[in-house]
Design an enzyme around this catalytic site. Structure first.
Site, PDB file in Angstrom:
ATOM      1  N   CYS A 139       0.830  -1.204   0.000  1.00  0.00           N
ATOM      2  CA  CYS A 139       0.000   0.000   0.000  1.00  0.00           C
ATOM      3  C   CYS A 139       0.863   1.252   0.000  1.00  0.00           C
ATOM      4  O   CYS A 139       1.351   1.682   1.038  1.00  0.00           O
ATOM      5  CB  CYS A 139      -0.938  -0.011   1.208  1.00  0.00           C
ATOM      6  SG  CYS A 139      -2.016   1.430   1.252  1.00  0.00           S
ATOM      7  N   CYS A 142      -0.500   4.117   2.071  1.00  0.00           N
ATOM      8  CA  CYS A 142      -0.295   3.974   3.520  1.00  0.00           C
ATOM      9  C   CYS A 142       1.158   4.260   3.891  1.00  0.00           C
ATOM     10  O   CYS A 142       1.430   4.895   4.906  1.00  0.00           O
ATOM     11  CB  CYS A 142      -0.595   2.554   3.998  1.00  0.00           C
ATOM     12  SG  CYS A 142      -2.022   1.788   3.248  1.00  0.00           S
ATOM     13  N   ASP A 143       2.084   3.740   3.107  1.00  0.00           N
ATOM     14  CA  ASP A 143       3.476   3.686   3.558  1.00  0.00           C
ATOM     15  C   ASP A 143       4.438   4.589   2.792  1.00  0.00           C
ATOM     16  O   ASP A 143       5.562   4.808   3.245  1.00  0.00           O
ATOM     17  CB  ASP A 143       4.000   2.237   3.442  1.00  0.00           C
ATOM     18  CG  ASP A 143       3.190   1.273   4.299  1.00  0.00           C
ATOM     19  OD1 ASP A 143       2.658   1.716   5.329  1.00  0.00           O
ATOM     20  OD2 ASP A 143       3.097   0.093   3.941  1.00  0.00           O
TER      21      ASP A 143
END
Ligand code: NDP
Length: 317
Positions: A139, A142-143
Site C-alpha cells: 500500500c 499507507c506507507d
C-alpha cells in the site's frame, strides 16, 4: 443450535466492522461480532499488517496500525459489543433469521453486516516475510511517505490502475519509480496509462517479474527477471510496492449473496445494501476503489445506520 436470535451479527473486525459495532451498540442493538482471523492472519484486518498509519484523521503524529485497531476494538467493547475470535465457516442467508456458523459457535441473527475486507495479493518471493514492512509494502498510500523512502529509487510491481496510481503517488517521495510489469502493455485505463508513460519520474520496466527483494534488514534492491530474455536485472531500491490486486474475503459467502465477477460483494448504488434484504456490506469487501481505513470506517457507520433503520421498519429490534 442457539435459541437466542441476535439483532445484528457483524462479520469482520477491521475499521468497517468496528465502526459498525460502535454505532450499532450505541443504538442498543447489542451486536455480536465474529472477529475472524482472515485465513491465518489476525483479527483487526489489514491495518494490523502495517506499521505507521499517518493518514487516519485524528492522529496528527501517526499511529501504529495494530495499536489503532486495538483502540477501535476497545471502543466497540466499551459499548458492549460481544466479540468472538473465530472465523466464519458457513452462512445461511436463504432462511430467516440468518445463520452464521463460526469455528465453534453458531449464531442466528435478523440482520448481518459483512466487513471481512480484502487481502492484498503477495508475490511470495523468498525474502518477502523477512522484509515485509521493512521496505516491502502492499500500500503506497499507507506507507509511501515514510522517511526511509524519501529521495530513494522505488519499485512498483503491477500493471493495473492501482499500480499506476501508486507509482504516480510515489513520485512525490522517491527519486525515481520503476514500474515493473510482466507484459509489454499496461492493463490500466487509458488515462492512467498515459499519465504513467508521460511522467518523467516513472521508468517502465516491461516484461519483467520480481524474483526476490534484496536486503538484510531493509530493502536495498529488487532482483528482476525479464520474461522474454530470461535476463536477470538488479535495481537499487529502498522500497518495493506490490500492486497486483486484492482478493476480497468473500469465499464463505459464495452462493449466498450476489458477488461481482471479481468476487467483491455487489451493493446497491448509494447504499450498503446487498441483494439480500437485511444483509449489508461495508469496507473493502465491496469497495475496490478507495480501500482506505477511513473510507471503510465511513461505510461501516452507514451500514450500521441502515441496519438499524431496517430492523426498526421490520419491527425486529
Ligand atoms: P488489477 O487486477 O486490475 O491489476 C493487477 C495487475 O497486477 C495486472 O496488471 C496484472 O498483470 C498484475 N499481476 C497480477 N498478478 C501478478 C503476479 N503474480 N505477478 C506480476 N504481476 C501480476 O488490480 P488493480 O488493483 O490495479 O485494480 C482493481 C480494480 O480497481 C480495477 O477494476 C481497477 O480499474 C480499479 N481501480 C480504479 C482506480 C481508479 O479509478 N482511480 C484506482 C485503482 C483501482 P496482467 O495485466 O498481466 O494481468
Amino acid at each position: 443450535m442457539p435459541d437466542q436470535i441476535e439483532n445484528l451479527a457483524i462479520i469482520g473486525s477491521g475499521p468497517a466492522g468496528h465502526t459498525a459495532a460502535i454505532y450499532a451498540a450505541r443504538a442498543n442493538l447489542n451486536p455480536f461480532m465474529y472477529e475472524g482471523y482472515v485465513k491465518g492472519g489476525s483479527a483487526g484486518g489489514q491495518l494490523t499488517t502495517t506499521t505507521d498509519v499517518e493518514n487516519y484523521p485524528g492522529f496528527p503524529d501517526g499511529i501504529n496500525g495494530p495499536e489503532l485497531m486495538q483502540l477501535f476494538r476497545k471502543q466497540s467493547d466499551r459499548f458492549g459489543t460481544r466479540m468472538v475470535g473465530e472465523d466464519v465457516q458457513e452462512v445461511d442467508f436463504k432462511n430467516r433469521p440468518f445463520t452464521i456458523r463460526g469455528d465453534s459457535t453458531t449464531v442466528k441473527a435478523h440482520a448481518v453486516i459483512i466487513s471481512t475486507g480484502a487481502t492484498a495479493r503477495r508475490m511470495a518471493v523468498p525474502s518477502e516475510e523477512k522484509l515485509w514492512n521493512n521496505g516491502i509494502s502492499a500500500c503506497a498510500v499507507c506507507d509511501g511517505a515514510l522517511p526511509f523512502f524519501r529521495n530513494k529509487p522505488l519499485v512498483v510491481i503491477g500493471g493495473g490502475d492501482t499500480a499506476v496510481e501508486e507509482a504516480t503517488y510515489l513520485t512525490k517521495f522517491g527519486s525515481i519509480v520503476y514500474l515493473v510489469h510482466r507484459r509489454d502493455e499496461l492493463r490500466a485505463s487509458k488515462i492512467m496509462r498515459e499519465r504513467a508513460l508521460k511522467n518523467e519520474k516513472i521508468e517502465m520496466v516491461w516484461d519483467s517479474v520480481l524474483e526476490d527483494a534484496v536486503g538484510d534488514e531493509f530493502v536495498t534492491g529488487a532482483l528482476l527477471k525479464n520474461l522474454k530474455t530470461n535476463e536477470p536485472r538488479e535495481l537499487e531500491a529502498a522500497g518495493i510496492f506490490y500492486a497486483i490486486g486484492h482478493t476480497p474475503n468473500t469465499e464463505v459467502f459464495q452462493g449466498q449473496i450476489e458477488l461481482e465477477d471479481t468476487g467483491y460483494i455487489r451493493i446497491k448504488p448509494g447504499t450498503q445494501e446487498t441483494n439480500i434484504e437485511g444483509v449489508f456490506a461495508a469496507g473493502d469487501v465491496h469497495d475496490h476503489k478507495y480501500r482506505q481505513a477511513v473510507t471503510a470506517a465511513g461505510t461501516g457507520c452507514a451500514a450500521a445506520l441502515e441496519a438499524e433503520r431496517w430492523l426498526g421498519e421490520k419491527g425486529l429490534a
